[in-house]
Scaffold this motif. Structure first.
Motif, PDB file in Angstrom:
ATOM      1  N   MET A 275       0.815  -1.208   0.000  1.00 59.72           N
ATOM      2  CA  MET A 275       0.000   0.000   0.000  1.00 59.72           C
ATOM      3  C   MET A 275       0.852   1.263   0.000  1.00 59.72           C
ATOM      4  N   ALA A 276       2.050   1.180   0.549  1.00 55.78           N
ATOM      5  CA  ALA A 276       2.929   2.352   0.573  1.00 55.78           C
ATOM      6  C   ALA A 276       3.716   2.523  -0.722  1.00 55.78           C
ATOM      7  N   HIS A 277       3.902   1.430  -1.506  1.00 55.07           N
ATOM      8  CA  HIS A 277       4.802   1.490  -2.669  1.00 55.07           C
ATOM      9  C   HIS A 277       4.159   1.004  -3.965  1.00 55.07           C
ATOM     10  N   TYR A 278       2.852   0.798  -3.996  1.00 61.73           N
ATOM     11  CA  TYR A 278       2.258   0.154  -5.175  1.00 61.73           C
ATOM     12  C   TYR A 278       2.407   0.979  -6.449  1.00 61.73           C
ATOM     13  N   LYS A 279       2.627   2.293  -6.340  1.00 60.87           N
ATOM     14  CA  LYS A 279       2.771   3.134  -7.524  1.00 60.87           C
ATOM     15  C   LYS A 279       4.169   3.043  -8.140  1.00 60.87           C
ATOM     16  N   GLU A 280       5.119   2.491  -7.425  1.00 61.67           N
ATOM     17  CA  GLU A 280       6.473   2.387  -7.940  1.00 61.67           C
ATOM     18  C   GLU A 280       6.538   1.297  -9.015  1.00 61.67           C
ATOM     19  N   PRO A 281       7.246   1.528 -10.102  1.00 60.44           N
ATOM     20  CA  PRO A 281       7.202   0.604 -11.247  1.00 60.44           C
ATOM     21  C   PRO A 281       7.743  -0.787 -10.958  1.00 60.44           C
ATOM     22  N   GLU A 282       8.675  -0.906 -10.008  1.00 62.36           N
ATOM     23  CA  GLU A 282       9.248  -2.228  -9.741  1.00 62.36           C
ATOM     24  C   GLU A 282       8.414  -3.075  -8.783  1.00 62.36           C
ATOM     25  N   PHE A 347      -7.729  -5.669  -5.658  1.00 63.37           N
ATOM     26  CA  PHE A 347      -8.987  -5.230  -5.064  1.00 63.37           C
ATOM     27  C   PHE A 347      -8.777  -4.082  -4.081  1.00 63.37           C
ATOM     28  N   MET A 348      -7.753  -4.208  -3.234  1.00 59.08           N
ATOM     29  CA  MET A 348      -7.519  -3.177  -2.229  1.00 59.08           C
ATOM     30  C   MET A 348      -7.015  -1.897  -2.872  1.00 59.08           C
ATOM     31  N   ILE A 349      -6.104  -2.019  -3.824  1.00 61.16           N
ATOM     32  CA  ILE A 349      -5.539  -0.823  -4.461  1.00 61.16           C
ATOM     33  C   ILE A 349      -6.628  -0.064  -5.225  1.00 61.16           C
ATOM     34  N   ALA A 350      -7.460  -0.779  -5.959  1.00 67.51           N
ATOM     35  CA  ALA A 350      -8.511  -0.144  -6.760  1.00 67.51           C
ATOM     36  C   ALA A 350      -9.789   0.101  -5.962  1.00 67.51           C
ATOM     37  N   PHE A 393     -10.525 -23.029  -5.615  1.00 72.90           N
ATOM     38  CA  PHE A 393     -11.449 -22.266  -6.459  1.00 72.90           C
ATOM     39  C   PHE A 393     -11.409 -20.783  -6.103  1.00 72.90           C
ATOM     40  N   TRP A 394     -11.443 -20.485  -4.817  1.00 69.24           N
ATOM     41  CA  TRP A 394     -11.437 -19.091  -4.361  1.00 69.24           C
ATOM     42  C   TRP A 394     -10.159 -18.376  -4.789  1.00 69.24           C
ATOM     43  N   LEU A 395      -9.012 -19.040  -4.641  1.00 69.77           N
ATOM     44  CA  LEU A 395      -7.738 -18.401  -4.966  1.00 69.77           C
ATOM     45  C   LEU A 395      -7.620 -18.136  -6.463  1.00 69.77           C
ATOM     46  N   VAL A 396      -8.024 -19.099  -7.281  1.00 68.72           N
ATOM     47  CA  VAL A 396      -7.960 -18.906  -8.736  1.00 68.72           C
ATOM     48  C   VAL A 396      -8.846 -17.742  -9.158  1.00 68.72           C
ATOM     49  N   LEU A 397     -10.042 -17.670  -8.630  1.00 70.74           N
ATOM     50  CA  LEU A 397     -10.956 -16.591  -8.978  1.00 70.74           C
ATOM     51  C   LEU A 397     -10.426 -15.246  -8.499  1.00 70.74           C
ATOM     52  N   TRP A 398      -9.868 -15.220  -7.295  1.00 73.74           N
ATOM     53  CA  TRP A 398      -9.311 -13.974  -6.741  1.00 73.74           C
ATOM     54  C   TRP A 398      -8.191 -13.450  -7.628  1.00 73.74           C
ATOM     55  N   PHE A 399      -7.234 -14.314  -7.960  1.00 70.58           N
ATOM     56  CA  PHE A 399      -6.112 -13.880  -8.787  1.00 70.58           C
ATOM     57  C   PHE A 399      -6.581 -13.459 -10.168  1.00 70.58           C
ATOM     58  N   GLY A 400      -7.507 -14.220 -10.750  1.00 67.12           N
ATOM     59  CA  GLY A 400      -7.958 -13.897 -12.098  1.00 67.12           C
ATOM     60  C   GLY A 400      -8.547 -12.500 -12.204  1.00 67.12           C
ATOM     61  N   LEU A 401      -9.348 -12.088 -11.229  1.00 69.26           N
ATOM     62  CA  LEU A 401      -9.957 -10.759 -11.264  1.00 69.26           C
ATOM     63  C   LEU A 401      -8.988  -9.678 -10.802  1.00 69.26           C
ATOM     64  N   SER A 402      -8.174  -9.980  -9.802  1.00 72.09           N
ATOM     65  CA  SER A 402      -7.219  -8.979  -9.304  1.00 72.09           C
ATOM     66  C   SER A 402      -6.208  -8.595 -10.376  1.00 72.09           C
ATOM     67  N   GLN A 403      -5.816  -9.549 -11.211  1.00 70.23           N
ATOM     68  CA  GLN A 403      -4.840  -9.260 -12.257  1.00 70.23           C
ATOM     69  C   GLN A 403      -5.358  -8.225 -13.255  1.00 70.23           C
ATOM     70  N   ARG A 404      -6.663  -8.126 -13.395  1.00 73.72           N
ATOM     71  CA  ARG A 404      -7.232  -7.125 -14.289  1.00 73.72           C
ATOM     72  C   ARG A 404      -7.089  -5.715 -13.718  1.00 73.72           C
ATOM     73  N   TYR A 406      -4.615  -4.826 -11.104  1.00 75.72           N
ATOM     74  CA  TYR A 406      -3.213  -4.519 -10.795  1.00 75.72           C
ATOM     75  C   TYR A 406      -2.388  -5.733 -11.218  1.00 75.72           C
ATOM     76  N   PRO A 407      -1.957  -5.768 -12.478  1.00 70.47           N
ATOM     77  CA  PRO A 407      -1.272  -6.969 -12.984  1.00 70.47           C
ATOM     78  C   PRO A 407       0.049  -7.228 -12.262  1.00 70.47           C
ATOM     79  N   VAL A 408       0.247  -8.471 -11.888  1.00 68.09           N
ATOM     80  CA  VAL A 408       1.484  -8.926 -11.258  1.00 68.09           C
ATOM     81  C   VAL A 408       2.078  -9.987 -12.183  1.00 68.09           C
ATOM     82  N   PRO A 409       3.292  -9.774 -12.712  1.00 61.60           N
ATOM     83  CA  PRO A 409       3.835 -10.662 -13.754  1.00 61.60           C
ATOM     84  C   PRO A 409       4.381 -11.988 -13.205  1.00 61.60           C
TER      85      PRO A 409
END
Length: 475
Positions: A275-282, A347-350, A393-404, A406-409
């Motif tokens: 939450m303190a650094h999410y805007k940083e590119p790395e 979810f938290m960032i957006a 099931f919950w984890l797959v769904l969470w990651f799938g939507l969260s990636q839209r 705040y993408p994490v590579p």
């Protein structure tokens, strides 16, 4: 950010190991005080405690997680003070209502009459735990890992000492265990409140409390759904079977929960840093590499528990709990997956709390459905399988939507390559029987080492890079 993440992970991880270590001591010792039915009653009471931590304070600390680190100091203190007094008020209401309804509540929960005293003792424990976790979280938001560590150490020692001490002298050990936990939680929460008094002992601000609740209220159904996914099978199992079976299933869950040692340490350090650094590119790449290493280490830990846990129960535990052994290998991955959401912070960032709620409700619905499908047929094994399926099931769904959002590579193909190796090691460890206890332990450790070697070969645990980074001089 990575240096801070590694440093804080070590500190928070050590604190988590202590806290979980205290729970482990109780786990290993309580079966000598409690038969499976009493252990099952304790499990259901502690499950209600977990739900109370969400429903009573309305997840207001989640609002603090969003607003406190990003606000100027004076404004942040207003947020913290408003959350503190709101939490105290809600807990007082809980105790008043719970005391009045203790009789019917105990009969509904435990399925037997005359247990109101357990509820009366449990209510202060619920409140003490809520206050302790509030001040503990506040130390995280204020980036005070040293005091977080010391408070966790004190809580662990008090929890074990008082719970076991009162259990050994009480006419009914179960009452002593609950009373000891209540005293420990309330006392340590009071000390923690003094540590963060400059931020929480502020006059509540209606506007700031409104900000917190607007963020947190949509999380309540989601949090309730998450805990439903994790714990509803205890209630379903109690309905179709006995408190003794609930005790055995919970015993297995507690051993499997040791795998969350890694989860909790990482979660405690990562959330405020993101939450303190999410805007940083790395930051996205840092999260992705940390997640990959986390998955690899978690699989090794789950394999360790699943292969060695049954033997530990057989040789060192109470024979009444032998049925817990085969369940550990199924429940350990489920325990770990329940904490992996911190690596998908979209979810938290957006501020998409409604999306988060939807994912959690979907996972809870699957858990309930799988529970009613499998538990009547397979008993405790069905409860374990339903828990694992719902967590995945919950984890797959969470990651799938969260990636839209705040993408994490994440390098998903490398993680996918590790899963067959983990499955093969688990299957071999369960099917191959060695001559003698020590030969069996050596063989299990060889399977775990093999899985770790595959993870390193896939560059999922870049030990060399992490060590070189950690040794860099500070700028």
């Amino acid at each position: 950010m990575l240096r801070a993440f590694l440093t804080h992970s070590l500190i928070y991880g050590a604190a988590t190991i202590m806290t979980r270590g205290a729970a482990l001591v109780l786990l290993l010792v309580l079966p000598f005080f409690l038969d499976p039915a009493e252990y099952g009653a304790l499990a259901l009471i502690m499950t209600v405690n977990a739900f109370a931590l969400i429903l009573v304070p309305l997840e207001v600390t989640q609002g603090l997680a969003r607003y406190f680190p990003a606000s100027p100091p004076e404004e942040a203190a207003l947020y913290a003070g408003s959350a503190w007094w709101f939490t105290l008020t809600m807990l007082a209401l809980m105790i008043a209502v719970g005391a009045l309804l203790a009789g019917p509540a105990s009969e509904l929960l435990l399925g037997r009459e005359g247990e109101a005293l357990l509820i009366w003792i449990a209510l202060p424990m619920f409140a003490g735990n809520a206050l302790f976790y509030f001040v503990q979280a506040q130390l995280r938001w204020e980036f005070r890992p040293g005091e977080y560590f010391l408070l966790s150490l004190l809580f662990s020692a008090a929890l074990v000492g008082l719970a076991l001490g009162l259990a050994s002298v009480a006419s009914r050990p179960l009452e002593g265990v609950i009373a000891g936990q209540a005293i420990a939680a309330l006392a340590v929460a009071g000390i923690g409140a003094l540590l963060v008094r400059r931020t929480i002992f502020r006059r509540p601000n209606k506007e700031k409390l409104g900000d917190l609740l607007r963020f947190s209220l949509p999380l309540v159904p989601g949090g309730f759904a998450i805990y439903t996914s994790q714990y509803v099978n205890r209630f379903i199992l109690n309905g179709y079977s006995t408190l003794a079976d609930v005790g055995i299933f919970t015993f297995a869950s507690q051993i499997a929960g040791i795998a969350t040692l890694l989860t909790m340490g990482v979660q405690a350090s990562l959330a405020p840093l993101v939450m303190a650094h999410y805007k940083e590119p790395e930051t996205p790449t840092t999260i992705a590499r940390a997640f990959e290493a986390f998955v690899a280490l978690s699989l090794c830990l789950c394999l360790f528990l699943g292969l060695l846990g049954p033997d530990a129960i057989l040789h060192f535990g109470d024979s009444d709990y032998l049925g817990a052994g085969p369940l550990i290998l199924i429940l350990a991955p489920a325990s770990v997956m329940s904490g992996m959401y911190v690596f998908a912070p979209g979810f938290m960032i957006a501020k998409k709390t409604l999306w988060q709620m939807g994912v959690s409700i979907a996972g809870a619905a699957l858990s309930v459905g799988m529970g009613f499908l499998l538990i009547p047929r397979l008993g405790a094994l069905g409860a374990a399988l339903a828990t694992l399926a719902a967590a995945a099931f919950w984890l797959v769904l969470w990651f799938g939507l969260s990636q839209r959002l705040y993408p994490v590579p994440v390098r998903w193909l490398r993680l996918a390559a590790l899963l067959p190796a983990a499955a093969a090691a688990a299957l071999a460890g369960r099917l191959i029987e060695a001559d003698g206890v020590w030969m069996g332990i050596a063989l299990d450790l060889a399977f775990i080492a093999g899985l770790a070697a595959v993870a390193v070969a896939l560059d999922l645990v870049p030990l060399g890079k992490l060590l070189r980074f950690a040794r860099r001089p500070r700028s």
